[in-house]
Design an enzyme around this catalytic site. Structure first.
Site, PDB file in Angstrom:
ATOM      1  N   LYS A  54       0.846  -1.155   0.003  1.00 29.19           N
ATOM      2  CA  LYS A  54      -0.042   0.049  -0.074  1.00 29.19           C
ATOM      3  C   LYS A  54       0.872   1.172  -0.019  1.00 29.19           C
ATOM      4  O   LYS A  54       0.571   2.345  -0.483  1.00 29.19           O
ATOM      5  CB  LYS A  54      -0.912  -0.060   1.401  1.00 29.19           C
ATOM      6  CG  LYS A  54      -1.996  -1.083   1.167  1.00 29.19           C
ATOM      7  CD  LYS A  54      -2.815  -1.033   2.276  1.00 29.19           C
ATOM      8  CE  LYS A  54      -3.685  -2.222   2.101  1.00 29.19           C
ATOM      9  NZ  LYS A  54      -4.795  -2.306   3.325  1.00 29.19           N
ATOM     10  N   HIS A 102      -0.437  -6.013  18.065  1.00 32.03           N
ATOM     11  CA  HIS A 102      -1.359  -6.814  18.357  1.00 32.03           C
ATOM     12  C   HIS A 102      -2.365  -6.297  19.439  1.00 32.03           C
ATOM     13  O   HIS A 102      -1.871  -5.980  20.385  1.00 32.03           O
ATOM     14  CB  HIS A 102      -0.818  -8.267  18.487  1.00 32.03           C
ATOM     15  CG  HIS A 102      -0.130  -8.543  17.563  1.00 32.03           C
ATOM     16  ND1 HIS A 102       1.336  -8.433  17.616  1.00 32.03           N
ATOM     17  CD2 HIS A 102      -0.151  -9.545  16.712  1.00 32.03           C
ATOM     18  CE1 HIS A 102       1.813  -9.055  16.321  1.00 32.03           C
ATOM     19  NE2 HIS A 102       0.906  -9.682  15.719  1.00 32.03           N
TER      20      HIS A 102
END
Length: 125
Positions: A54, A102
């Site tokens: 991206k 996370h």
């Protein structure tokens, strides 16, 4: 250039349960696979490679494959990036930074890539 990606870790868990090591081989080199501790780590690596693509503005495909990007750990265990010669030359990559996090069932990766861009290619006002 900046890229970010988010993946629900349970999606990676399901891939691993269904396909085992073949799932990891789809997007990781053998060296990278040795760094995978569990499905959450694998999800972070997936998000990293998506975030790189991206940042480059290509997505994963012909211009930038999963195997043009490698994640490794420095001596302190921090994740770092390396790129194929093809990517470095094509996009004039000078440096890159990576952060993986996370939280619960999600893995997020943010990538910043510095490129050597001639001034005439930068939009000016």
């Amino acid at each position: 250039m900046i890229g970010i990606d988010l993946i629900k870790a349970s999606r990676m868990q399901q891939m691993l349960e269904k396909f085992g090591d073949k799932a990891l081989s789809r997007f990781l080199s053998d060296d990278e696979k040795t760094l995978i501790k569990n499905y959450k780590t694998a999800a972070g690596f997936w998000a990293t490679k998506e975030a790189v693509s991206k940042a480059l503005g290509t997505g994963i495909g012909a211009e930038c494959s999963f195997f043009d990007i490698k994640v490794y750990k420095d001596e302190k265990g921090a994740p770092k990036l390396s790129f194929s010669k093809k990517l470095v030359e094509q996009f004039k990559i000078v440096d890159a930074a990576l952060s993986i996090t996370h939280d619960g069932e999600y893995a997020i990766a943010v990538v910043s890539i510095e490129v050597s861009t001639p001034a005439d290619k930068i939009k000016q006002f």
